[in-house]
Design an enzyme around this catalytic site. Structure first.
Site, PDB file in Angstrom:
ATOM      1  N   GLY A  15       0.781  -1.239   0.000  1.00  0.00           N
ATOM      2  CA  GLY A  15       0.000   0.000   0.000  1.00  0.00           C
ATOM      3  C   GLY A  15       0.805   1.276   0.000  1.00  0.00           C
ATOM      4  O   GLY A  15       0.286   2.331   0.394  1.00  0.00           O
ATOM      5  N   ASN A  17       1.770   3.005  -2.565  1.00  0.00           N
ATOM      6  CA  ASN A  17       1.180   3.941  -3.526  1.00  0.00           C
ATOM      7  C   ASN A  17      -0.096   4.570  -2.978  1.00  0.00           C
ATOM      8  O   ASN A  17      -0.357   5.754  -3.194  1.00  0.00           O
ATOM      9  CB  ASN A  17       0.908   3.236  -4.866  1.00  0.00           C
ATOM     10  CG  ASN A  17       2.161   3.160  -5.717  1.00  0.00           C
ATOM     11  OD1 ASN A  17       2.637   4.177  -6.210  1.00  0.00           O
ATOM     12  ND2 ASN A  17       2.706   1.972  -5.858  1.00  0.00           N
ATOM     13  N   MET A  95      -3.238  -6.880  -7.560  1.00  0.00           N
ATOM     14  CA  MET A  95      -2.516  -7.900  -8.321  1.00  0.00           C
ATOM     15  C   MET A  95      -3.436  -8.880  -9.059  1.00  0.00           C
ATOM     16  O   MET A  95      -3.151 -10.072  -9.160  1.00  0.00           O
ATOM     17  CB  MET A  95      -1.550  -8.656  -7.392  1.00  0.00           C
ATOM     18  CG  MET A  95      -0.540  -7.749  -6.701  1.00  0.00           C
ATOM     19  SD  MET A  95       0.351  -6.656  -7.845  1.00  0.00           S
ATOM     20  CE  MET A  95       1.506  -7.843  -8.535  1.00  0.00           C
ATOM     21  N   LEU A  98      -8.514  -7.382 -14.207  1.00  0.00           N
ATOM     22  CA  LEU A  98      -9.948  -7.082 -14.230  1.00  0.00           C
ATOM     23  C   LEU A  98     -10.494  -7.460 -15.595  1.00  0.00           C
ATOM     24  O   LEU A  98      -9.926  -7.109 -16.628  1.00  0.00           O
ATOM     25  CB  LEU A  98     -10.175  -5.595 -13.961  1.00  0.00           C
ATOM     26  CG  LEU A  98      -9.711  -5.132 -12.574  1.00  0.00           C
ATOM     27  CD1 LEU A  98      -9.808  -3.613 -12.473  1.00  0.00           C
ATOM     28  CD2 LEU A  98     -10.515  -5.802 -11.470  1.00  0.00           C
ATOM     29  N   ASN A 112      -4.334   2.536 -13.546  1.00  0.00           N
ATOM     30  CA  ASN A 112      -3.421   1.571 -12.926  1.00  0.00           C
ATOM     31  C   ASN A 112      -2.007   2.132 -12.942  1.00  0.00           C
ATOM     32  O   ASN A 112      -1.631   2.834 -13.872  1.00  0.00           O
ATOM     33  CB  ASN A 112      -3.461   0.260 -13.738  1.00  0.00           C
ATOM     34  CG  ASN A 112      -2.510  -0.798 -13.196  1.00  0.00           C
ATOM     35  OD1 ASN A 112      -2.459  -1.026 -11.987  1.00  0.00           O
ATOM     36  ND2 ASN A 112      -1.758  -1.445 -14.075  1.00  0.00           N
ATOM     37  N   HIS A 114       1.813   0.908 -13.230  1.00  0.00           N
ATOM     38  CA  HIS A 114       2.558  -0.283 -13.662  1.00  0.00           C
ATOM     39  C   HIS A 114       4.056   0.043 -13.645  1.00  0.00           C
ATOM     40  O   HIS A 114       4.472   1.061 -14.202  1.00  0.00           O
ATOM     41  CB  HIS A 114       2.115  -0.696 -15.063  1.00  0.00           C
ATOM     42  CG  HIS A 114       2.794  -1.945 -15.524  1.00  0.00           C
ATOM     43  ND1 HIS A 114       2.447  -3.193 -15.058  1.00  0.00           N
ATOM     44  CD2 HIS A 114       3.828  -2.140 -16.382  1.00  0.00           C
ATOM     45  CE1 HIS A 114       3.234  -4.109 -15.620  1.00  0.00           C
ATOM     46  NE2 HIS A 114       4.078  -3.487 -16.424  1.00  0.00           N
TER      47      HIS A 114
HETATM   48  C1  GRF Z   1       4.015  -1.315  -7.204  1.00  0.00           C
HETATM   49  O1  GRF Z   1       5.308  -1.454  -7.695  1.00  0.00           O
HETATM   50  C2  GRF Z   1       3.024  -1.327  -8.326  1.00  0.00           C
HETATM   51  O2  GRF Z   1       3.470  -0.662  -9.454  1.00  0.00           O
HETATM   52  C3  GRF Z   1       2.975  -2.813  -8.569  1.00  0.00           C
HETATM   53  O3  GRF Z   1       2.901  -3.377  -7.304  1.00  0.00           O
HETATM   54  C4  GRF Z   1       3.606  -2.553  -6.407  1.00  0.00           C
HETATM   55  C5  GRF Z   1       2.663  -2.218  -5.297  1.00  0.00           C
HETATM   56  O4  GRF Z   1       3.269  -1.547  -4.259  1.00  0.00           O
HETATM   57  N1  GRF Z   1       2.105  -3.236  -9.568  1.00  0.00           N
HETATM   58  P1  GRF Z   1       2.411  -0.883  -3.096  1.00  0.00           P
HETATM   59  O5  GRF Z   1       1.418  -1.924  -2.585  1.00  0.00           O
HETATM   60  O6  GRF Z   1       1.724   0.329  -3.652  1.00  0.00           O
HETATM   61  O7  GRF Z   1       3.427  -0.538  -2.046  1.00  0.00           O
END
Ligand code: GRF
Length: 196
Positions: A15, A17, A95, A98, A112, A114
């Protein structure tokens, strides 16, 4: 638009992000509200963060598949998110793929993050693949979600150098810092476009 721009975030793990978005909102740099966080993983660190920060959050059972949402579980995700009626759904480290039922229910409202310079390295293990290819730069992309996995219209991209001594962890950490910058920025871009 009346009131704050309402976001639903879907998460699966750490989490960080999501935290980046919450920080931008709290510090007044992003005029939005996290109306709900939904996790497909009851153990996600992201849920603990929400609890500690009074952000509405819940785990919703994702069904029997590991990498997608389908059938009753997909219908339940759609139903519960429709109840919130968000302006935007942000996949912040969610992860699962959809499928069209979900995407059609929230057409043009899903973004999203990525961790690659799309269209390079759609799917998993992006940093490993960039290192194996000997790339000199890597990065992250925020894009709209359509039915092509990691294939929707890009909103913003950030590049970082790949350094000679990099391994997956060091490269991932450098890219993650940029993810935290461009995900809130992408939301600002979507908000300003929606006000046009
Ligand atoms: C991030 O690198 C995102 O781009 C990827 O999974 C990771 C998630 O990290 N698809 P977080 O849960 O936001 O720390």
């Amino acid at each position: 638009m009346d009131g704050a721009f309402r976001i639903v975030a879907l998460v699966s793990g750490r989490g960080s992000n999501l935290q980046a978005i919450a920080t931008e909102i709290k510090e007044g740099r992003l005029n939005a509200e996290i109306a709900l966080v939904v996790s497909d993983n009851p153990e996600a660190k992201a849920l603990e963060f929400c609890k500690a920060n009074n952000i509405p959050a819940k785990y919703i059972y994702p069904g029997g598949f590991k990498t997608k949402l389908e059938g009753d579980a997909e219908a339940e995700y759609i139903r519960q998110i429709q109840e919130i009626n968000p302006d935007l759904i942000v996949l912040a480290g969610f992860m699962r793929v959809l499928k069209s039922g979900f995407i059609k229910a929230f057409e043009n409202k899903i973004i999203n993050i990525h961790p690659s310079l799309l269209p390079k390295y759609q799917g998993l293990h992006t940093h490993r693949r960039a290192l194996e290819a000997g790339d000199k730069e890597a990065g992250a992309t925020v894009h709209f979600v359509n039915e092509i996995v990691d294939g929707g219209k890009p909103i913003i991209q950030a590049k970082v150098p790949v350094l000679p001594d990099d391994n997956e962890e060091t490269l991932a950490a450098r890219v993650l810092k940029e993810e935290h910058r461009i995900l809130p920025e992408a939301i600002r871009i979507v908000i300003s476009k929606s006000a046009e």
